[in-house]
Design a protein around this motif. Sequence first.
Motif, PDB file in Angstrom:
ATOM      1  N   TYR A 155     -10.860   8.092  -9.263  1.00 54.32           N
ATOM      2  CA  TYR A 155     -10.199   7.342  -8.196  1.00 54.32           C
ATOM      3  C   TYR A 155     -11.244   6.877  -7.198  1.00 54.32           C
ATOM      4  CZ  TYR A 155      -6.200   9.903  -9.989  1.00 54.32           C
ATOM      5  OH  TYR A 155      -5.252  10.431 -10.810  1.00 54.32           O
ATOM      6  N   THR A 156     -10.938   5.787  -6.536  1.00 61.50           N
ATOM      7  CA  THR A 156     -11.736   5.372  -5.392  1.00 61.50           C
ATOM      8  C   THR A 156     -10.792   5.193  -4.209  1.00 61.50           C
ATOM      9  OG1 THR A 156     -11.606   3.027  -5.991  1.00 61.50           O
ATOM     10  CG2 THR A 156     -13.552   4.231  -6.736  1.00 61.50           C
ATOM     11  N   ILE A 157     -11.235   5.663  -3.063  1.00 59.59           N
ATOM     12  CA  ILE A 157     -10.506   5.488  -1.817  1.00 59.59           C
ATOM     13  C   ILE A 157     -11.287   4.440  -1.044  1.00 59.59           C
ATOM     14  CG2 ILE A 157      -9.725   6.626   0.292  1.00 59.59           C
ATOM     15  CD1 ILE A 157      -9.936   9.294  -1.457  1.00 59.59           C
ATOM     16  N   GLU A 158     -10.647   3.323  -0.748  1.00 59.71           N
ATOM     17  CA  GLU A 158     -11.348   2.194  -0.136  1.00 59.71           C
ATOM     18  C   GLU A 158     -10.848   1.914   1.268  1.00 59.71           C
ATOM     19  OE1 GLU A 158     -10.929  -1.156  -2.725  1.00 59.71           O
ATOM     20  OE2 GLU A 158     -12.096  -0.231  -4.321  1.00 59.71           O
ATOM     21  N   LYS A 159     -11.780   1.494   2.110  1.00 63.60           N
ATOM     22  CA  LYS A 159     -11.463   1.055   3.472  1.00 63.60           C
ATOM     23  C   LYS A 159     -11.960  -0.376   3.595  1.00 63.60           C
ATOM     24  CE  LYS A 159     -12.717   1.970   8.297  1.00 63.60           C
ATOM     25  NZ  LYS A 159     -13.501   2.846   9.181  1.00 63.60           N
ATOM     26  N   ARG A 160     -11.019  -1.304   3.783  1.00 63.68           N
ATOM     27  CA  ARG A 160     -11.347  -2.731   3.903  1.00 63.68           C
ATOM     28  C   ARG A 160     -10.816  -3.262   5.227  1.00 63.68           C
ATOM     29  NH1 ARG A 160     -12.999  -5.179  -0.916  1.00 63.68           N
ATOM     30  NH2 ARG A 160     -12.792  -3.795  -2.708  1.00 63.68           N
ATOM     31  N   PRO A 161     -11.670  -3.339   6.250  1.00 63.58           N
ATOM     32  CA  PRO A 161     -11.227  -3.800   7.572  1.00 63.58           C
ATOM     33  C   PRO A 161     -10.600  -5.195   7.571  1.00 63.58           C
ATOM     34  CG  PRO A 161     -13.365  -2.764   7.734  1.00 63.58           C
ATOM     35  CD  PRO A 161     -13.047  -2.889   6.274  1.00 63.58           C
ATOM     36  N   LYS A 162     -11.004  -6.073   6.665  1.00 63.71           N
ATOM     37  CA  LYS A 162     -10.451  -7.427   6.635  1.00 63.71           C
ATOM     38  C   LYS A 162      -8.970  -7.440   6.270  1.00 63.71           C
ATOM     39  CE  LYS A 162     -14.608 -10.094   5.908  1.00 63.71           C
ATOM     40  NZ  LYS A 162     -15.316 -11.060   5.081  1.00 63.71           N
ATOM     41  N   LEU A 163      -8.482  -6.368   5.619  1.00 65.45           N
ATOM     42  CA  LEU A 163      -7.068  -6.296   5.230  1.00 65.45           C
ATOM     43  C   LEU A 163      -6.233  -5.539   6.266  1.00 65.45           C
ATOM     44  CD1 LEU A 163      -7.386  -5.606   1.400  1.00 65.45           C
ATOM     45  CD2 LEU A 163      -6.954  -7.770   2.562  1.00 65.45           C
TER      46      LEU A 163
END
Length: 115
Positions: free
Chosen positions: A68-76
Amino acid sequence: MNMTTPTPFQNGQAVPQQVAFHRTELNVILSLYGRMVAAGEWRDYGISNLKDVAVFSVFRRTAEHPLYTIEKRPKLRNKQGLYSVVGMDGQILKRGHDLKTVLRVLERKLIRAVE
């Protein structure tokens, strides 16, 4: 004497900063990680801080693709949500604005692993 750090410039433009997890976000993620390690489900992790996304990758073994990857995308942030959990196949399992809520999709897997 001014002791502030100058903003890095490249070709006359400010260089964009990297996206990173905050300490409080890492505490939430590492708490889940520790419980999954104790259950024997996960064994290793990696953190990548990139221009547009910060990624916490979880591995069953060191030399394989992440489970799994846990992602943080400020643009979203104002759209689908800042955080997402992505499976090994690239499918987004959960997306949202609250990290604890998004990680619940992995908590369910912990409950099944303990039973």
